[in-house]
Each structure stands twice: as C-alpha cells, then as structure tokens.
Write a protein that holds these residues in place. Structure first.
Motif, PDB file in Angstrom:
ATOM      1  N   PHE A   1      73.283  29.696  -7.086  1.00 18.85           N
ATOM      2  CA  PHE A   1      71.866  29.984  -6.887  1.00 18.85           C
ATOM      3  C   PHE A   1      71.563  29.746  -5.404  1.00 18.85           C
ATOM      4  CE2 PHE A   1      69.824  29.278 -11.324  1.00 18.85           C
ATOM      5  CZ  PHE A   1      70.756  30.145 -11.867  1.00 18.85           C
ATOM      6  N   ARG A   2      70.844  30.653  -4.792  1.00 14.07           N
ATOM      7  CA  ARG A   2      70.564  30.533  -3.365  1.00 14.07           C
ATOM      8  C   ARG A   2      69.528  29.451  -3.099  1.00 14.07           C
ATOM      9  NH1 ARG A   2      71.374  35.983   0.031  1.00 14.07           N
ATOM     10  NH2 ARG A   2      72.914  37.021  -1.303  1.00 14.07           N
ATOM     11  N   GLU A   3      69.850  28.557  -2.190  1.00  8.18           N
ATOM     12  CA  GLU A   3      68.938  27.476  -1.851  1.00  8.18           C
ATOM     13  C   GLU A   3      67.724  28.018  -1.095  1.00  8.18           C
ATOM     14  OE1 GLU A   3      70.794  24.297   0.202  1.00  8.18           O
ATOM     15  OE2 GLU A   3      72.380  24.007  -1.298  1.00  8.18           O
ATOM     16  N   GLY A   4      66.572  27.423  -1.359  1.00  8.11           N
ATOM     17  CA  GLY A   4      65.342  27.835  -0.685  1.00  8.11           C
ATOM     18  C   GLY A   4      64.540  28.860  -1.451  1.00  8.11           C
ATOM     19  N   ILE A   5      65.168  29.540  -2.427  1.00  9.79           N
ATOM     20  CA  ILE A   5      64.448  30.518  -3.254  1.00  9.79           C
ATOM     21  C   ILE A   5      64.033  29.816  -4.543  1.00  9.79           C
ATOM     22  CG2 ILE A   5      64.549  32.741  -4.425  1.00  9.79           C
ATOM     23  CD1 ILE A   5      66.698  33.607  -2.511  1.00  9.79           C
ATOM     24  N   HIS A   6      62.735  29.751  -4.794  1.00  7.02           N
ATOM     25  CA  HIS A   6      62.221  28.995  -5.928  1.00  7.02           C
ATOM     26  C   HIS A   6      61.767  29.887  -7.080  1.00  7.02           C
ATOM     27  CE1 HIS A   6      61.214  26.178  -2.403  1.00  7.02           C
ATOM     28  NE2 HIS A   6      62.378  25.836  -2.908  1.00  7.02           N
ATOM     29  N   MET A   7      61.750  31.181  -6.882  1.00 12.83           N
ATOM     30  CA  MET A   7      61.438  32.130  -7.951  1.00 12.83           C
ATOM     31  C   MET A   7      62.393  33.309  -7.808  1.00 12.83           C
ATOM     32  SD  MET A   7      58.925  31.423 -10.098  1.00 12.83           S
ATOM     33  CE  MET A   7      58.182  32.969 -10.598  1.00 12.83           C
ATOM     34  N   GLY A   8      63.032  33.690  -8.908  1.00 14.08           N
ATOM     35  CA  GLY A   8      63.933  34.836  -8.865  1.00 14.08           C
ATOM     36  C   GLY A   8      65.348  34.513  -8.433  1.00 14.08           C
ATOM     37  N   GLU A   9      65.627  33.218  -8.147  1.00  7.41           N
ATOM     38  CA  GLU A   9      66.981  32.878  -7.707  1.00  7.41           C
ATOM     39  C   GLU A   9      67.996  33.058  -8.831  1.00  7.41           C
ATOM     40  OE1 GLU A   9      65.428  29.104  -9.540  1.00  7.41           O
ATOM     41  OE2 GLU A   9      64.635  30.797  -8.390  1.00  7.41           O
ATOM     42  N   ASP A  10      67.556  32.887 -10.096  1.00 16.03           N
ATOM     43  CA  ASP A  10      68.479  33.053 -11.219  1.00 16.03           C
ATOM     44  C   ASP A  10      68.827  34.525 -11.433  1.00 16.03           C
ATOM     45  OD1 ASP A  10      65.885  33.618 -11.947  1.00 16.03           O
ATOM     46  OD2 ASP A  10      65.928  32.512 -13.834  1.00 16.03           O
ATOM     47  N   THR A  11      67.816  35.395 -11.312  1.00 17.26           N
ATOM     48  CA  THR A  11      68.078  36.834 -11.434  1.00 17.26           C
ATOM     49  C   THR A  11      68.957  37.319 -10.294  1.00 17.26           C
ATOM     50  OG1 THR A  11      65.909  37.112 -12.470  1.00 17.26           O
ATOM     51  CG2 THR A  11      67.000  39.097 -11.697  1.00 17.26           C
ATOM     52  N   MET A  12      68.742  36.770  -9.094  1.00 20.95           N
ATOM     53  CA  MET A  12      69.580  37.130  -7.954  1.00 20.95           C
ATOM     54  C   MET A  12      71.037  36.775  -8.226  1.00 20.95           C
ATOM     55  SD  MET A  12      68.592  38.564  -5.083  1.00 20.95           S
ATOM     56  CE  MET A  12      66.937  37.916  -4.909  1.00 20.95           C
ATOM     57  N   PHE A  13      71.250  35.635  -8.876  1.00 21.07           N
ATOM     58  CA  PHE A  13      72.606  35.221  -9.229  1.00 21.07           C
ATOM     59  C   PHE A  13      73.259  36.240 -10.155  1.00 21.07           C
ATOM     60  CE2 PHE A  13      75.407  33.237 -12.336  1.00 21.07           C
ATOM     61  CZ  PHE A  13      76.336  32.595 -11.534  1.00 21.07           C
ATOM     62  N   VAL A  14      72.502  36.730 -11.142  1.00 16.09           N
ATOM     63  CA  VAL A  14      73.038  37.722 -12.081  1.00 16.09           C
ATOM     64  C   VAL A  14      73.465  38.988 -11.339  1.00 16.09           C
ATOM     65  CG1 VAL A  14      72.482  39.219 -14.038  1.00 16.09           C
ATOM     66  CG2 VAL A  14      71.720  36.834 -14.038  1.00 16.09           C
TER      67      VAL A  14
END
Length: 222
Positions: free
Chosen positions: A68-81
């Motif tokens: 999960f990208r640090e600093g992103i507090h919304m949408g970081e989980d979708t970005m991981f997918v």
C-alpha cells in the motif's frame, strides 16, 4: 478451487440489518487477452474494487515489492489491486459469497482525505492506469478506468474545496491533463468544472469568491 494468480469471491454487504449479495458468475480468465476480457465484462466489476474478498499470491507481492502506498489515505487499497493486476496472468471468480462486508458511516473509508493524499492518489493512478493500458491494451477512456478516474478526480476536487487557502499547492494543477479530466468528469456539476478552470489559470481570488457564494447558497440546494 482452481489455482490462479488472483481469486475473487462474491461479497455479502450488510448495512442497517439489511443484506445485499453482490453475485458474480464463476469464470476463469487466463493470459493478457483474458484480463482484457475480464475488464470488458460488467458482471465482473469486483475485479477493480478493494482487496476484500480477494486472494493474492504472496510470491507475486514479494517479487514485485507491492505494498500500500504511504501517504495515500483513500484509495490506496484499490491502487494495490491495480498494481497487482500488472503482474497477473490468471484470474478466477468463485461465484460464491465468501466475504461479509459490514457497511457503517463511522468506518475509516468514510473519512475525508487531505489535499496531499489526494494529489499522491492522482499521481499514482496516472502511473498505474497508464501501465495497465499498455499491458492489456485498454483505451484510456475505457468505461472501467473512466469510472475510477472520476472517483479520484472527485476526491481531489473535494480536497481542494476543503483547503482553499493553500494557494502555492494549487498552482501545481497545471500538471493535470485538463482535457482528459473534463472528458472523464462530464457528469460533474458546472461549478466543479468552473472551479477547476479558475484554479488551473491561477485565478485564486475569483475562485474564493465563487466558493463563498456557493457555500451560502448550498442550504437552498439541499
């Protein structure tokens, strides 16, 4: 259960005592062509949602240093997918609901994100979606990518409106592909498109005036 790089189950959503099951027919996709086909199938929309109800291969995560990208507090989980999908060669939909999702307004996913987080999310999404388009041949305005871009841009605009005094940060709006953003955000309000144009051109004082007027009028539109 067949072995795949990514296994996705249906999800049972529970909200205020009501249960709603999001069903997906059992299906297996293989190769880059299969991934492209999965994106084109509306009944498999859970392919591009958060990690809930998904099984990932640890060796793919570790080999490609996916986090999960640090600093992103919304949408970081979708970005991981989406980053994980860049390294997938097979996907399997079980067709069964194996995950219960409890929906409530006090969850962490309901909190607003900061402007810094929204910018990091925007930059990450531009990078990841571009790589995905190259890998499986999706057009930039593919309906799935357009829908997710709209969510990211919406969070960015909301964060800008909550932090209107950060003028120096807002000048970096010139980085945006405004033409693409306007195509993606066509369903947004005339105010949002006007605000974006003012900020992009550096008319911060006029932006502040229009924002104050809108906030005074907001109760009458509720």
């Amino acid at each position: 259960m067949p072995t795949s790089d990514l296994t996705i189950s249906s999800v049972r959503y529970i909200e205020d005592g009501r249960v709603r099951e999001l069903d997906h027919p059992a299906r297996r996709y293989e190769s880059v062509q299969g991934l492209r086909q999965a994106f084109d199938e509306p009944q498999h929309a859970r392919l591009t949602t958060a990690p809930v109800g998904k099984l990932f291969k640890r060796d793919i995560i570790e080999k490609n240093h996916l986090r999960f990208r640090e600093g992103i507090h919304m949408g970081e989980d979708t970005m991981f997918v989406f980053e994980y999908l860049l390294h997938c060669d097979s996907i399997y939909f079980t067709g069964r609901a194996l995950y219960n999702y409890d929906v409530h307004p006090g969850s962490l996913s309901s909190r607003p994100c900061s402007l810094d987080s929204a910018w990091l999310e925007h930059d990450a999404w531009q990078q990841v979606s571009g790589h995905l388009c190259e890998r499986i041949g999706l057009p930039q305005l593919h309906p799935t990518l357009t829908f997710i871009s709209k969510i990211h841009y919406g969070r960015l605009l909301d964060a800008i409106e909550r932090e209107p005094r950060r003028k120096t940060r807002l000048t970096s709006l010139r980085r945006l592909d405004i033409r693409h953003m306007r195509r993606v955000n066509r369903p947004y309000t005339a105010y949002q498109r006007l605000a974006l144009g003012l900020l992009y051109r550096g008319h911060f004082r006029l932006y502040d005036t229009i924002t104050r007027i809108r906030r005074r009028l907001a109760p009458s539109y509720a």
